[in-house]
Write a protein that holds these residues in place. Structure first.
Motif, mmCIF file in Angstrom:
data_model
loop_
_atom_site.group_PDB
_atom_site.id
_atom_site.type_symbol
_atom_site.label_atom_id
_atom_site.label_comp_id
_atom_site.label_asym_id
_atom_site.label_seq_id
_atom_site.Cartn_x
_atom_site.Cartn_y
_atom_site.Cartn_z
ATOM 1 N N ALA A 127 26.017 8.289 21.880
ATOM 2 C CA ALA A 127 25.963 6.953 21.275
ATOM 3 C C ALA A 127 26.181 7.047 19.751
ATOM 4 O O ALA A 127 26.764 6.153 19.129
ATOM 5 C CB ALA A 127 24.612 6.308 21.570
ATOM 6 N N CYS A 130 22.625 5.312 32.088
ATOM 7 C CA CYS A 130 21.304 5.938 31.923
ATOM 8 C C CYS A 130 20.271 5.418 32.925
ATOM 9 O O CYS A 130 19.573 6.233 33.557
ATOM 10 C CB CYS A 130 20.821 5.762 30.477
ATOM 11 N N PRO A 131 20.181 4.094 33.111
ATOM 12 C CA PRO A 131 19.206 3.630 34.119
ATOM 13 C C PRO A 131 19.495 4.182 35.526
ATOM 14 O O PRO A 131 18.598 4.513 36.283
ATOM 15 C CB PRO A 131 19.383 2.117 34.080
ATOM 16 N N TYR A 186 24.359 11.955 27.458
ATOM 17 C CA TYR A 186 24.964 10.632 27.597
ATOM 18 C C TYR A 186 24.459 9.699 26.502
ATOM 19 O O TYR A 186 25.190 8.885 25.971
ATOM 20 C CB TYR A 186 24.670 10.052 28.997
ATOM 21 N N SER A 187 23.161 9.893 26.132
ATOM 22 C CA SER A 187 22.573 9.048 25.080
ATOM 23 C C SER A 187 23.047 9.485 23.696
ATOM 24 O O SER A 187 23.396 8.672 22.842
ATOM 25 C CB SER A 187 21.044 9.125 25.138
ATOM 26 N N PHE A 197 27.377 0.941 24.071
ATOM 27 C CA PHE A 197 25.920 1.102 24.296
ATOM 28 C C PHE A 197 25.509 0.481 25.620
ATOM 29 O O PHE A 197 24.667 1.019 26.350
ATOM 30 C CB PHE A 197 25.122 0.450 23.151
ATOM 31 N N ARG A 241 26.429 2.798 28.334
ATOM 32 C CA ARG A 241 25.541 3.968 28.325
ATOM 33 C C ARG A 241 24.115 3.607 28.745
ATOM 34 O O ARG A 241 23.564 4.248 29.635
ATOM 35 C CB ARG A 241 25.496 4.579 26.915
ATOM 36 N N PHE A 242 23.536 2.625 28.052
ATOM 37 C CA PHE A 242 22.087 2.441 28.211
ATOM 38 C C PHE A 242 21.697 1.409 29.255
ATOM 39 O O PHE A 242 20.545 1.372 29.660
ATOM 40 C CB PHE A 242 21.464 2.093 26.855
ATOM 41 N N VAL A 243 22.646 0.584 29.688
ATOM 42 C CA VAL A 243 22.258 -0.431 30.673
ATOM 43 C C VAL A 243 22.756 -0.048 32.064
ATOM 44 O O VAL A 243 22.146 -0.371 33.061
ATOM 45 C CB VAL A 243 22.789 -1.829 30.270
ATOM 46 N N LEU A 251 21.155 12.926 30.841
ATOM 47 C CA LEU A 251 20.662 11.695 30.223
ATOM 48 C C LEU A 251 20.719 11.818 28.698
ATOM 49 O O LEU A 251 21.219 10.936 27.984
ATOM 50 C CB LEU A 251 19.220 11.454 30.688
ATOM 51 N N SER A 252 20.240 13.014 28.214
ATOM 52 C CA SER A 252 20.204 13.245 26.776
ATOM 53 C C SER A 252 21.612 13.227 26.208
ATOM 54 O O SER A 252 21.890 12.556 25.207
ATOM 55 C CB SER A 252 19.566 14.605 26.462
#
Lengths: 574, 143
Positions: free
Chosen positions: A54, A77-78, A50-51, A69, A72-74, A47-48
């Motif tokens: 960004a 990561c979820p 992958y974030s 983003f 990655r974040f929508v 998770l880290s």
């Protein structure tokens, strides 16, 4: 140890890396439980990373950073957070490998989509992210080799498909990237394989170790149990021996190698009046009225000889109160397991009562003997008195036939008196020696029945054999009758004559009595059934009825009677 | 007892009294047995036997059916008169007159335990024996 050489091999399918036996189930369980924390940690790590990328997006591809983003974040990561949360559910252990595969595929797919939408720089270089995900999938997320491989090849397939479906990438870059990816996937597979193989091997050995340990523990418990039982056994045995030792009615003394008393039983205490503490360490000599009569010193031990007495000795002992008593005594050496004598057991039986009884019995027996002798003696005397009375009456009769009859009866009575005389002169008072009896009987008859003018001798021959009163008496009467007959009839006209009496025993224990004279013999037509007078008839009856024997006669330079009688018919009364 | 001195009347009376009653004699001493036979004959009885062994008693009873048994206690062979009487009582209720010179308690008590018996001491006084016979024959009359 043996287990080093005979260590069992893993029963495993080396392609899919699965144990073929029940171990597989155990391994799955073990693998899940040992991995779950690390898996969750790796989710956080993924998770880290992958974030964090960004920042790279924002710096290198600012023009599409919002799209990136978004991916990655929508999406990714979820998704990872969702799996992380679901990993806390109970059923997670059933599908966690699938979740891992999906994680790899989703993360890679995200990157593949990023390469598709990126301008040339991203398009050519972002595939490196897939390599990172592959590293992550093979090495970190604890995917099993087989699942990691499936995930790897799906990702490669997706990447190739993206290149085909969305052309525009330089062919050389395309080939290079694909080449790198496939190569990396292969390496990943090797790495994953090795990783899982060693994990399994490690598990297998742990499992073996556990089994061995269980075995050792079982053996230990068994051993402890055995030792405990043995100890109880020994304790029981000791108690048993103790009780036996105490229950023996004979006095027991146990002495050590120095001959000093170290143990006694309660029978001893009663017998001697000593308590253990009073004689502990004393020598057994102290208990004897004469210390030198019978003693076991230390010399027997030093010579290494066993001190056992094969026979029982009678020893005179002294009680604490000073009184003497006789004791039957025997000794047995006690040896340890290496056959060294470590002590001596002395058994003492108080025989005071027995000695008294023995003495009484001897006295009684003596008395009985005296009484019996007296009885026989008196019977003999009485019979002699009767015969004397007959003689007195007979002498004064004027009828010679009656005088003769009286005389015959008189000597029959005297013959019976002789039996009693022989009995009280004999050793055991129940039997008498037949030959000796017949000799004195013959003497009596010869002396008294021979007429002064007659010249007849009686010879008695025979072997020494003893019979009971019940047999001797009728034999005496038979001899009396037959010899009297010889005197009366065999030697007329003052013939010289010999009467031979022979007595012997045959092998079958029958007694053969022969009475033979060298007189004129019986007339030829003599029939014992018809012609026998009262006296001879009595002889036949005595032999055949009372002695259950046989009587035969023949003329053989005179008359010969042969009487044979079987074994004695009566059991001894005395 | 002088039997020859008995009057003809007395003999006749006894002959009637005992009426050829059958008496088995079990006695191992032949002279005693013969003496008994002669005396019993004179008293008008019918003596049977003699036999000398207790082992043969039952056979003799089966064959000769005596009405009274005279049984010496000491016999030849392994059985005593007492043993024989026990054996007789298992099958027969015939009166038994024991004869013995041994009058110790052991013998007397053993003899008394057997029903329908009497004991006559040796040496035998014949009139005593006759008295015992009378007891048994009287008893028979009333039964």
């Amino acid at each position: 140890m043996d287990s080093m050489t005979t260590q069992p091999k893993m029963n495993m399918n080396y392609l899919t890396l699965t144990f073929r036996d029940s171990l597989e189930k155990e391994f799955r369980k073990y693998y899940f439980h040992s991995s779950i924390h690390l898996t969750r940690l790796s989710f956080l790590l993924g998770l880290s990373f992958y974030s964090l990328f960004a920042f790279l997006d924002a710096h290198v591809l600012p023009e599409i950073k919002l799209e990136l983003f978004f991916i990655r974040f929508v999406i990714v990561c979820p998704y990872i957070i969702l799996i992380l949360i679901l990993s806390y559910t109970k059923s997670y252990c059933k599908w966690w490998q699938g979740a891992a595969v999906l994680t790899v595929v989703v993360s890679s797919a995200g990157i593949i989509v990023m390469t598709i939408i990126s301008p040339e720089l991203g398009r050519n270089s972002y595939y490196a992210g897939i390599i990172l995900v592959m590293v992550y999938g093979y090495m970190i997320i604890k995917q099993r080799f087989i699942y990691a491989s499936i995930a790897g090849w799906i990702v490669i397939f997706l990447y190739i498909m993206s290149l085909i479906l969305f052309p525009g990438v330089d062919e050389k870059v395309m080939i290079t990237n694909t080449f790198f990816l496939i190569s990396f996937n292969m390496l990943g597979m090797f790495g994953g394989y090795a990783l899982e193989y060693y994990t399994r091997a490690d598990f297998f050995h742990k499992h073996l170790l556990q089994k061995e340990r269980a075995k050792v523990e079982k053996a230990n418990t068994d051993l402890e149990e055995k030792v405990r039982n043995k100890t109880i056994d020994l304790q029981n045995r000791t108690i048993e021996l103790e009780q036996i030792f105490e229950a023996i009615p004979d006095g027991i003394i146990y002495t050590d190698q120095k001959g000093q008393i170290i143990r006694i039983n309660s029978a001893f205490e009663k017998m001697f009046g000593y308590r253990l503490d009073e004689i502990l360490g004393s020598k057994t000599k102290r208990l004897q009225s004469d210390p030198d009569v019978f003693s076991f010193g230390t010399d027997q031990f030093s010579a290494g000889k066993p001190a056992d007495t094969k026979t029982v000795f009678e020893v005179k002992y002294t009680r604490k109160d000073g009184a003497f008593f006789p004791g039957d005594t025997s000794c047995t050496s006690v040896k340890n397991t290496s056959q060294q004598v470590i002590g001596v057991l002395r058994l003492i039986r108080d025989i005071t009562e027995r000695k008294k009884t023995e003495l009484q019995m001897k006295k009684d027996l003596k008395e009985k003997e005296i009484l019996l002798r007296e009885l026989y003696h008196r019977t003999k005397n009485n019979l002699q008195v009767i015969s004397a009375m007959l003689r007195l009456r007979g002498i004064n009769l004027n009828n010679p036939d009656v005088t003769q009859l009286f005389k015959e009866i008189e000597f029959k009575i005297l013959g019976m008196a002789l039996v009693h005389q022989q009995l009280y002169e004999s050793g055991d008072l129940t039997r008498l020696y037949l030959e000796k009896y017949i000799k004195s009987l013959a003497q009596l008859i010869g002396k008294n029945l021979t007429l002064p003018s007659q010249n007849v001798a009686i010879h008695v021959k025979g072997e020494e054999l003893s019979v009971m009163l019940e047999t001797a008496m009728p034999i005496g009467l038979i001899i009396n009758e037959l010899v009297s007959n010889s005197f009366k009839h065999a030697f007329p006209d003052n013939r010289k004559g010999i009467i031979n009496i022979d007595i012997r025993k045959k092998e079958d224990n029958s007694i053969i009595l022969t009475i033979a004279d060298n007189g004129i013999g019986l007339y030829e037509k003599f029939d014992p059934k018809k012609d026998a007078g009262f006296g001879l008839q009595t002889v036949f009856d005595l032999v055949e009825y009372q002695l259950q024997g046989r009587i035969d006669f023949r003329n053989n330079n005179g008359l010969e009677w042969v009487v044979s009688i079987g074994e004695e018919l009566y059991e001894s009364r005395v | 007892m002088d039997w020859n001195g008995l009057s003809v009347l007395e003999k006749n009376y006894m002959n009637q009294e005992f009426d050829q009653i059958k008496v088995l004699i079990v006695e191992d001493e032949i002279l005693t047995a013969r003496y008994l036979i002669e005396e019993l004959k004179l008293a008008g009885m019918k003596p049977l036997g003699p036999i000398s062994r207790g082992e043969n008693v039952i056979k003799a009873i089966n064959e000769e059916k005596p009405q009274i048994i005279i049984l010496d206690i000491r016999l030849s062979g392994s059985m005593t008169g007492i043993d024989s009487a026990v054996l007789i009582r298992q099958q027969y209720d015939i009166p038994v007159i024991f004869l013995s010179g041994d009058t110790t308690n052991t013998i007397m008590d053993a003899a008394k335990k057997i029903k329908n018996t009497a004991f006559v001491k040796k040496p035998i006084m014949f009139d005593e024996l006759i008295q015992v016979f009378r007891q048994f024959t009287e008893l028979r009359k009333y039964q």
